[in-house]
Design a protein around this motif. Structure first.
Motif, mmCIF file in Angstrom:
data_model
loop_
_atom_site.group_PDB
_atom_site.id
_atom_site.type_symbol
_atom_site.label_atom_id
_atom_site.label_comp_id
_atom_site.label_asym_id
_atom_site.label_seq_id
_atom_site.Cartn_x
_atom_site.Cartn_y
_atom_site.Cartn_z
ATOM 1 N N HIS A 195 12.161 64.115 12.261
ATOM 2 C CA HIS A 195 12.846 63.132 13.103
ATOM 3 C C HIS A 195 14.362 63.205 12.954
ATOM 4 C CE1 HIS A 195 13.447 59.402 15.279
ATOM 5 N NE2 HIS A 195 14.196 58.955 14.266
ATOM 6 N N LEU A 196 14.828 63.245 11.690
ATOM 7 C CA LEU A 196 16.273 63.280 11.446
ATOM 8 C C LEU A 196 16.906 64.558 11.986
ATOM 9 C CD1 LEU A 196 16.461 61.802 7.831
ATOM 10 C CD2 LEU A 196 17.083 60.671 9.967
ATOM 11 N N GLU A 197 16.242 65.686 11.699
ATOM 12 C CA GLU A 197 16.797 66.943 12.189
ATOM 13 C C GLU A 197 16.706 67.037 13.715
ATOM 14 O OE1 GLU A 197 18.467 69.038 10.502
ATOM 15 O OE2 GLU A 197 18.134 68.052 8.576
ATOM 16 N N GLY A 198 15.680 66.401 14.282
ATOM 17 C CA GLY A 198 15.603 66.365 15.742
ATOM 18 C C GLY A 198 16.742 65.571 16.346
ATOM 19 N N GLU A 199 17.079 64.427 15.703
ATOM 20 C CA GLU A 199 18.239 63.660 16.183
ATOM 21 C C GLU A 199 19.529 64.454 16.035
ATOM 22 O OE1 GLU A 199 18.356 59.990 14.150
ATOM 23 O OE2 GLU A 199 16.926 59.002 15.498
ATOM 24 N N ARG A 200 19.638 65.171 14.913
ATOM 25 C CA ARG A 200 20.822 66.010 14.703
ATOM 26 C C ARG A 200 20.908 67.078 15.782
ATOM 27 N NH1 ARG A 200 21.677 69.836 9.380
ATOM 28 N NH2 ARG A 200 23.698 70.744 9.971
ATOM 29 N N LEU A 201 19.749 67.706 16.088
ATOM 30 C CA LEU A 201 19.729 68.725 17.134
ATOM 31 C C LEU A 201 20.046 68.118 18.506
ATOM 32 C CD1 LEU A 201 19.132 71.670 17.882
ATOM 33 C CD2 LEU A 201 16.723 71.041 18.120
ATOM 34 N N ASP A 202 19.559 66.891 18.724
ATOM 35 C CA ASP A 202 19.844 66.210 19.987
ATOM 36 C C ASP A 202 21.347 65.973 20.154
ATOM 37 O OD1 ASP A 202 18.934 64.597 22.399
ATOM 38 O OD2 ASP A 202 20.049 63.092 21.257
ATOM 39 N N ARG A 203 22.035 65.611 19.065
ATOM 40 C CA ARG A 203 23.481 65.405 19.145
ATOM 41 C C ARG A 203 24.192 66.704 19.529
ATOM 42 N NH1 ARG A 203 22.513 62.773 14.288
ATOM 43 N NH2 ARG A 203 23.498 64.470 13.137
ATOM 44 N N TYR A 204 23.792 67.811 18.891
ATOM 45 C CA TYR A 204 24.420 69.079 19.212
ATOM 46 C C TYR A 204 24.186 69.466 20.673
ATOM 47 C CZ TYR A 204 25.288 69.882 14.242
ATOM 48 O OH TYR A 204 25.732 69.782 12.954
ATOM 49 N N ILE A 226 34.379 53.260 19.053
ATOM 50 C CA ILE A 226 34.245 53.399 17.599
ATOM 51 C C ILE A 226 32.948 52.751 17.116
ATOM 52 C CG2 ILE A 226 35.288 52.763 15.391
ATOM 53 C CD1 ILE A 226 38.009 53.053 16.678
ATOM 54 N N GLY A 227 32.598 51.586 17.664
ATOM 55 C CA GLY A 227 31.355 50.939 17.264
ATOM 56 C C GLY A 227 30.134 51.783 17.581
ATOM 57 N N ARG A 263 25.723 55.325 15.530
ATOM 58 C CA ARG A 263 25.027 56.609 15.573
ATOM 59 C C ARG A 263 25.028 57.273 14.196
ATOM 60 N NH1 ARG A 263 27.583 60.375 19.895
ATOM 61 N NH2 ARG A 263 26.178 61.813 18.796
ATOM 62 N N LEU A 264 26.181 57.234 13.508
ATOM 63 C CA LEU A 264 26.278 57.886 12.206
ATOM 64 C C LEU A 264 25.428 57.170 11.156
ATOM 65 C CD1 LEU A 264 27.551 60.180 10.635
ATOM 66 C CD2 LEU A 264 29.514 58.700 10.146
ATOM 67 N N GLN A 265 25.331 55.843 11.228
ATOM 68 C CA GLN A 265 24.522 55.106 10.257
ATOM 69 C C GLN A 265 23.029 55.386 10.438
ATOM 70 O OE1 GLN A 265 25.903 51.009 10.713
ATOM 71 N NE2 GLN A 265 26.950 51.136 8.732
ATOM 72 N N ARG A 266 22.606 55.670 11.684
ATOM 73 C CA ARG A 266 21.211 56.064 11.876
ATOM 74 C C ARG A 266 20.938 57.424 11.255
ATOM 75 N NH1 ARG A 266 22.031 54.175 17.266
ATOM 76 N NH2 ARG A 266 22.142 56.365 17.950
ATOM 77 N N TYR A 267 21.938 58.288 11.267
ATOM 78 C CA TYR A 267 21.773 59.626 10.706
ATOM 79 C C TYR A 267 21.983 59.618 9.197
ATOM 80 C CZ TYR A 267 22.945 64.506 9.741
ATOM 81 O OH TYR A 267 22.985 65.756 9.206
ATOM 82 N N LEU A 268 22.957 58.817 8.708
ATOM 83 C CA LEU A 268 23.260 58.700 7.279
ATOM 84 C C LEU A 268 23.185 57.226 6.907
ATOM 85 C CD1 LEU A 268 26.337 61.128 6.999
ATOM 86 C CD2 LEU A 268 23.975 61.618 6.374
ATOM 87 N N PRO A 269 22.017 56.735 6.518
ATOM 88 C CA PRO A 269 21.875 55.299 6.211
ATOM 89 C C PRO A 269 22.797 54.836 5.103
ATOM 90 C CG PRO A 269 19.725 56.353 6.446
ATOM 91 C CD PRO A 269 20.732 57.458 6.402
ATOM 92 N N PHE A 323 32.828 60.590 16.427
ATOM 93 C CA PHE A 323 31.638 60.791 15.603
ATOM 94 C C PHE A 323 31.797 62.025 14.720
ATOM 95 C CE2 PHE A 323 27.524 62.723 14.851
ATOM 96 C CZ PHE A 323 26.792 61.672 14.331
ATOM 97 N N ASN A 324 32.308 63.125 15.255
ATOM 98 C CA ASN A 324 32.475 64.343 14.460
ATOM 99 C C ASN A 324 33.424 64.112 13.288
ATOM 100 O OD1 ASN A 324 30.755 65.605 16.207
ATOM 101 N ND2 ASN A 324 32.308 66.875 17.192
ATOM 102 N N VAL A 325 34.526 63.386 13.533
ATOM 103 C CA VAL A 325 35.484 63.129 12.448
ATOM 104 C C VAL A 325 34.859 62.206 11.408
ATOM 105 C CG1 VAL A 325 37.765 62.201 11.892
ATOM 106 C CG2 VAL A 325 37.445 63.505 14.004
ATOM 107 N N LEU A 326 34.146 61.174 11.863
ATOM 108 C CA LEU A 326 33.484 60.269 10.917
ATOM 109 C C LEU A 326 32.436 61.004 10.091
ATOM 110 C CD1 LEU A 326 32.978 57.098 13.165
ATOM 111 C CD2 LEU A 326 34.501 57.287 11.191
ATOM 112 N N GLU A 327 31.648 61.860 10.724
ATOM 113 C CA GLU A 327 30.636 62.617 10.004
ATOM 114 C C GLU A 327 31.272 63.531 8.970
ATOM 115 O OE1 GLU A 327 26.737 65.380 11.054
ATOM 116 O OE2 GLU A 327 28.474 65.341 12.394
ATOM 117 N N ASN A 328 32.383 64.148 9.353
ATOM 118 C CA ASN A 328 33.082 65.034 8.425
ATOM 119 C C ASN A 328 33.630 64.243 7.237
ATOM 120 O OD1 ASN A 328 34.111 67.904 8.129
ATOM 121 N ND2 ASN A 328 36.019 66.746 7.890
#
Length: 597
Positions: A415-424, A452-453, A458-464, A491-496
């Motif tokens: 599920h998590l990797e699918g969401e990650r793939l969906d973002r890409y 920003i919200g 989105r990032l909290q769903r990927y990284l709780p 999102f990319n900057v926040l994830e980084n």
């Protein structure tokens, strides 16, 4: 090769001679020659100086059949100057009646000139009589010489000579003894009247020559003043509508004509109502790229005169002029109009070239962006695909040997990797669609807090375990952007930042308005930071580095795509040290309202 027409040959005010001169100059332009009107008292010296200045290789002169008893012929005087160019003398077959027509045109005085001579003669006689009777003036010739100079300053040379002769006879008849006759009683009187005649002729000739020079200087000054003003205003024009407005304004004010302007691509900058004949003439000029219409040799029945606009050896448009009420177009008007057309054509070509350069720059940015996305397909997508395939194969082949807890863990991984793939994939689709549209962003107004919200959620769903500290230095304001792309960039900057921050530390996010035109989005992590020498390299494609114990291997495309998105919105991005000289701070500057390109 350049053909020049001395100003002295244009002294006659008769419309027939002026029309012949204009026709000759127009024919020279049609044959591809450059025409120039030279101003100067000494025609040969002016022609020689111009030939040297323009580096003329060959000078063509007609053979002068007239006999000059008191001076050398013009060709002889030119050869005496030892020219460094070739001088070719052409024998021209003249019409036998041309000589008599020339004599008639020279001998004829206009009614205005005759009336001026008669009026000044009568006034001079009255003033001389009053001066002799009441003031006791003895040298009355001064009054008549002054009158000659006055007439010469208001007319041409022929009228000045005629006035000098008339004043000579009037002076002799009324004030030389015996009076009221043309006889002269004393030798001193003969010397006096001859001296008066010589002084009158010399003064008249000098005054007429000075008048011609003043008129020529006025005409040249007016020409250069108009062209300087037009050039300055056209240089500040930033779009084609500004050029059209300036062209219409100058043509109406200085040429007293209506204007019509159309580009070769079909865009009409200045509209006007054209008759059927004018439309035919305009269509012919566009197809043949030649002049037509009124005052030309083609389709003369058209009330409009159409001229192609040339710049950089290519036709950029067609301009039409309607000289309402004018039956003749002088050489100075043609010269001024053609110079204005050249300036307008250059301004149009400059703006079109700048637009092409802007489009080329946008295409370059698009190509860079698409290259980064294609590289993302082969790098960023490989990791989630491998994790999904591995978890799925484990569940398929070993589900009997795997406990329920492990199966739940594998399903979470899928599920998590699918969401990650969906973002890409979503990022890839948005950016690819953006590239195909040539960076034509589908902008809309949206609040910065909403962007920003959404990225934080989105990032909290990927990284709780992700935590953040959000601050708005000013009240949130809406900006005119492509919402999906800017959200992806944030999102990319926040994830980084989340990847390189220590555990249980919050990522600092601050939004503030710099001025009335742009805002700043600052995202700061608490990691070990980036060396100053590498802060500009992190935006390069495939550049990545390990920072701290929680360093994650990456493809180095996240910040590259962020930079491309921000640049597409006419903003910029930069990296610096954190507030406490710890960690890394990424600042994105975005315009509130984008500028027109």
């Amino acid at each position: 090769m350049c053909f020049a027409q001395p100003a002295g040959s244009m002294r006659s005010s008769r419309s027939k001679q002026q029309h012949e001169i204009d026709a000759a100059l127009h024919l020279a332009r049609q044959l591809g020659a450059e025409t120039e009107i030279l101003f100067g008292r000494q025609h040969i010296q002016a022609l020689h100086a111009y030939a040297l200045q323009q580096a003329v290789s060959t000078l063509l002169l007609p053979q002068d059949r007239r006999q000059w008893f008191w001076r050398r012929q013009p060709i002889q005087r030119l050869l005496q100057l030892q020219p460094i160019y070739d001088v070719c003398v052409l024998a021209i077959q003249r019409d036998p009646t041309t000589k008599w027509h020339a004599i008639e045109s020279i001998a004829a005085l206009s009614y205005r000139e005759l009336g001026l001579i008669a009026a000044i003669t009568g006034l001079s006689i009255i003033l001389a009589s009053l001066g002799e009777r009441w003031l006791g003036i003895q040298e009355l010739s001064v009054i008549f010489i002054t009158a000659v100079v006055f007439v010469a300053s208001r007319t041409r040379m022929l009228a000045a000579v005629c006035s000098a002769l008339v004043f000579f006879f009037a002076y002799n008849f009324f004030y030389i003894s015996p009076r009221f006759t043309l006889q002269i009683s004393a030798h001193q009187g003969i010397i006096t009247v001859l001296a008066f005649l010589a002084a009158a002729l010399i003064a008249g000739r000098l005054a007429a020559a000075l008048r011609q020079q003043v008129l020529a200087l006025k005409q040249a000054n007016r020409y250069h003043s108009i062209m300087r003003d037009l050039g300055q205003k056209l240089s500040s024009a930033v779009n084609l509508s500004d050029v059209a407005m300036l062209a219409q304004q100058f043509i109406h004010h200085h040429l007293q004509a209506k204007c019509w302007l159309k580009l070769t691509d079909g865009q009409q900058l200045i509209a006007a109502e054209l008759s059927e004949k004018a439309q035919i003439s305009a269509q012919w000029s566009l197809q043949q790229q030649q002049a037509s219409g009124r005052f030309t040799q083609t389709l003369q029945d058209s009330p409009w005169r159409f001229m192609p606009l040339w710049a950089a050896k290519q036709c950029v448009g067609l301009i039409g002029l309607d000289y309402a009420g004018q039956h003749h177009l002088s050489s100075s008007q043609k010269q001024l109009s053609e110079a204005m057309f050249d300036s307008i054509a250059q301004a149009i070509w400059r703006i079109q070239l700048s637009q092409q350069l802007a489009n080329a720059e946008l295409s370059s940015e698009t190509e860079k962006l698409r290259s980064a996305l294609l590289s993302s397909v082969s790098h960023d997508l490989r990791s989630p695909l491998a994790a999904i395939i591995g978890a799925a194969e484990t569940l398929r082949y070993y589900h009997q040997d795997v406990s329920a807890l492990d199966q739940e863990s594998l399903l979470d991984t899928i599920h998590l990797e699918g969401e990650r793939l969906d973002r890409y994939i979503q990022n890839l689709l948005d950016m690819t669609r953006l590239g195909h549209q040539g960076l034509s962003l589908q902008r809309d107004w949206i609040g910065v807090d909403e962007l920003i919200g959404s990225a934080l959620r989105r990032l909290q769903r990927y990284l709780p375990e992700f935590s953040y500290d959000l601050h708005f230095a000013t009240a949130p304001i809406p900006i005119y952007v492509h919402a999906a792309l800017i959200e992806q960039a944030i999102f990319n900057v926040l994830e980084n930042a989340a990847k390189f921050s220590p555990l249980h530390t919050a990522v600092y996010v601050q939004v503030q308005q710099i001025d009335a035109e742009q805002i700043e989005i600052m995202i700061e992590d608490q990691g070990v930071g980036i060396p100053a020498a590498e802060r500009t390299q992190i935006f390069d494609m495939f550049y990545s580095m390990q920072r701290g114990d929680r360093g994650h291997a990456g493809t180095g495309l996240g910040l590259t795509i962020v930079k491309a998105i921000v640049a597409a919105h006419q903003g910029h991005i930069q990296a610096s040290a954190g507030r406490q000289q710890l960690g890394t701070c990424i600042r994105m500057y975005l315009p509130i309202q984008p500028q027109e390109i």
